[in-house]
Design an enzyme around this catalytic site. Structure first.
Site, PDB file in Angstrom:
ATOM      1  N   PRO A   2       4.689 -35.100  36.127  1.00 14.10           N
ATOM      2  CA  PRO A   2       5.803 -35.878  36.685  1.00 14.10           C
ATOM      3  C   PRO A   2       6.142 -37.133  35.881  1.00 14.10           C
ATOM      4  O   PRO A   2       5.279 -37.966  35.619  1.00 14.10           O
ATOM      5  CB  PRO A   2       5.316 -36.249  38.086  1.00 14.10           C
ATOM      6  CG  PRO A   2       3.837 -36.105  38.057  1.00 14.10           C
ATOM      7  CD  PRO A   2       3.499 -35.134  36.974  1.00 14.10           C
ATOM      8  N   GLU A   3       7.397 -37.231  35.470  1.00 14.82           N
ATOM      9  CA  GLU A   3       7.927 -38.433  34.826  1.00 14.82           C
ATOM     10  C   GLU A   3       9.137 -38.859  35.663  1.00 14.82           C
ATOM     11  O   GLU A   3       9.319 -38.361  36.760  1.00 14.82           O
ATOM     12  CB  GLU A   3       8.280 -38.144  33.358  1.00 14.82           C
ATOM     13  CG  GLU A   3       7.044 -37.719  32.552  1.00 14.82           C
ATOM     14  CD  GLU A   3       7.336 -37.431  31.082  1.00 14.82           C
ATOM     15  OE1 GLU A   3       8.353 -37.912  30.563  1.00 14.82           O
ATOM     16  OE2 GLU A   3       6.537 -36.714  30.459  1.00 14.82           O
ATOM     17  N   LYS A  57       7.736 -44.618  37.352  1.00 13.31           N
ATOM     18  CA  LYS A  57       7.132 -43.424  37.930  1.00 13.31           C
ATOM     19  C   LYS A  57       6.468 -43.701  39.280  1.00 13.31           C
ATOM     20  O   LYS A  57       5.679 -42.910  39.760  1.00 13.31           O
ATOM     21  CB  LYS A  57       6.102 -42.858  36.941  1.00 13.31           C
ATOM     22  CG  LYS A  57       6.733 -42.406  35.620  1.00 13.31           C
ATOM     23  CD  LYS A  57       5.713 -41.726  34.736  1.00 13.31           C
ATOM     24  CE  LYS A  57       5.653 -42.377  33.377  1.00 13.31           C
ATOM     25  NZ  LYS A  57       4.535 -41.874  32.572  1.00 13.31           N
ATOM     26  N   ARG A 257      -2.116 -37.755  22.863  1.00 13.10           N
ATOM     27  CA  ARG A 257      -1.288 -36.696  23.448  1.00 13.10           C
ATOM     28  C   ARG A 257      -0.658 -35.890  22.327  1.00 13.10           C
ATOM     29  O   ARG A 257      -0.574 -36.345  21.194  1.00 13.10           O
ATOM     30  CB  ARG A 257      -0.159 -37.314  24.292  1.00 13.10           C
ATOM     31  CG  ARG A 257      -0.609 -38.409  25.227  1.00 13.10           C
ATOM     32  CD  ARG A 257      -1.427 -37.886  26.377  1.00 13.10           C
ATOM     33  NE  ARG A 257      -0.654 -36.955  27.182  1.00 13.10           N
ATOM     34  CZ  ARG A 257       0.182 -37.326  28.137  1.00 13.10           C
ATOM     35  NH1 ARG A 257       0.365 -38.584  28.407  1.00 13.10           N
ATOM     36  NH2 ARG A 257       0.844 -36.424  28.832  1.00 13.10           N
TER      37      ARG A 257
END
Ligand code: ZN
Length: 273
Positions: A2-3, A57, A257
């Site tokens: 989720p962003e 967020k 990442r």
């Protein structure tokens, strides 16, 4: 994961589901979702939703009688609505509505967080106060984006993901925005030209608008869950041809990442005009 778009859809869903409804009971599992908070305070939630806001967020919910709830979906968190009571896998907390419907906070990996506090204290929480400008509610112009991020020699992608500077982008949507803007993710923010800041400001908006359009659903699916086709242009598409030019998409590790990019559309070095 989720962003901003996925959290915004969660906000809209909660506002829709709770409209005209009352919470009559609440349950919370004793898990690390409530780290730093008292789960019994969640279980005391009652009544109607007063407001559902989002910053970056984070979700900021307020209920009647001055009750507040801060929610962060972490990596795998989501709110889902069920018609009645019943087992829900990975449900960590739930709100029971007068209609008989149940809203679960589901989170298999439990990197998400629920923090019940007084409604008036929500905006003053350090994690909320630290957030930079929201990229959807308050989109910066090219010049503003440059003044927020452009003095750093760090890679532009890491700047875009720095929530204290600009709030909302994570690993996926930052890579998507840089692909749309044709900027290599490893380039130093300081080295971007005014034209590139221009393209980036537009690309961020397009990326978020696309993400919102794609995620509209009562039950948002994240790409990593493997239930939906990958909707993204470069994210998760290593060794697939670029949609724009056909060159194979590549990836590299950046800030722990995986970053995806097209080596032709997003060159490492750009010639001075
Ligand atoms: Zn390309």
């Amino acid at each position: 994961m989720p962003e901003l778009p996925e959290v915004e859809v969660a906000r809209r869903n909660l506002a829709k589901w709770l409209k005209g409804q009352r919470v009559v009971r609440a349950e919370a599992e004793r898990t690390r979702i409530f780290r730093g908070a008292d789960p019994s305070r969640f279980e005391a939630l009652r009544g109607r939703l007063r407001s559902a806001e989002r910053k970056g967020k984070y979700l900021l919910l307020t209920f009647e009688k001055g009750q507040g709830l801060l929610a962060h979906l972490g990596m795998t968190g989501k709110f889902v609505r069920r018609k009645g009571e019943g087992e829900e896998p990975h449900s960590r907390a739930r709100l029971f509505l007068a209609s008989g419907q149940v809203i679960h906070y589901r989170d298999p990996r439990m990197f998400g967080r629920l923090l019940p506090v007084e409604a008036g204290a929500l905006a003053q929480l350090p994690e909320v106060k630290a957030l930079g400008r929201d990229l959807w509610l308050d989109p910066p112009s090219a010049a503003e984006l440059q003044s927020l991020l452009g003095s750093s020699k760090k890679p532009i992608k890491l700047g875009l993901m720095d929530q204290e500077k600009v709030a909302g982008l994570g690993n996926i949507h930052a890579a998507e925005a840089l692909f749309r803007a044709r900027i290599f993710p490893g380039r130093s923010a300081k080295g971007l030209s005014p034209k590139e800041w221009d393209r980036l400001a537009t690309a961020i908006h397009e990326t978020l608008a696309f993400g919102l359009k794609e995620t509209q659903a009562d039950e948002v699916q994240y790409v990593e869950e493997g239930q939906i086709e990958n909707p993204f242009l470069v994210y998760g598409r290593g060794d697939e041809p670029c949609r724009r030019c056909g060159t194979l998409i590549r990836s590299f590790a950046q800030g722990g990442r995986t970053t995806y990019y097209c080596p032709a559309c997003q060159p490492r070095r750009v010639k001075e005009p």
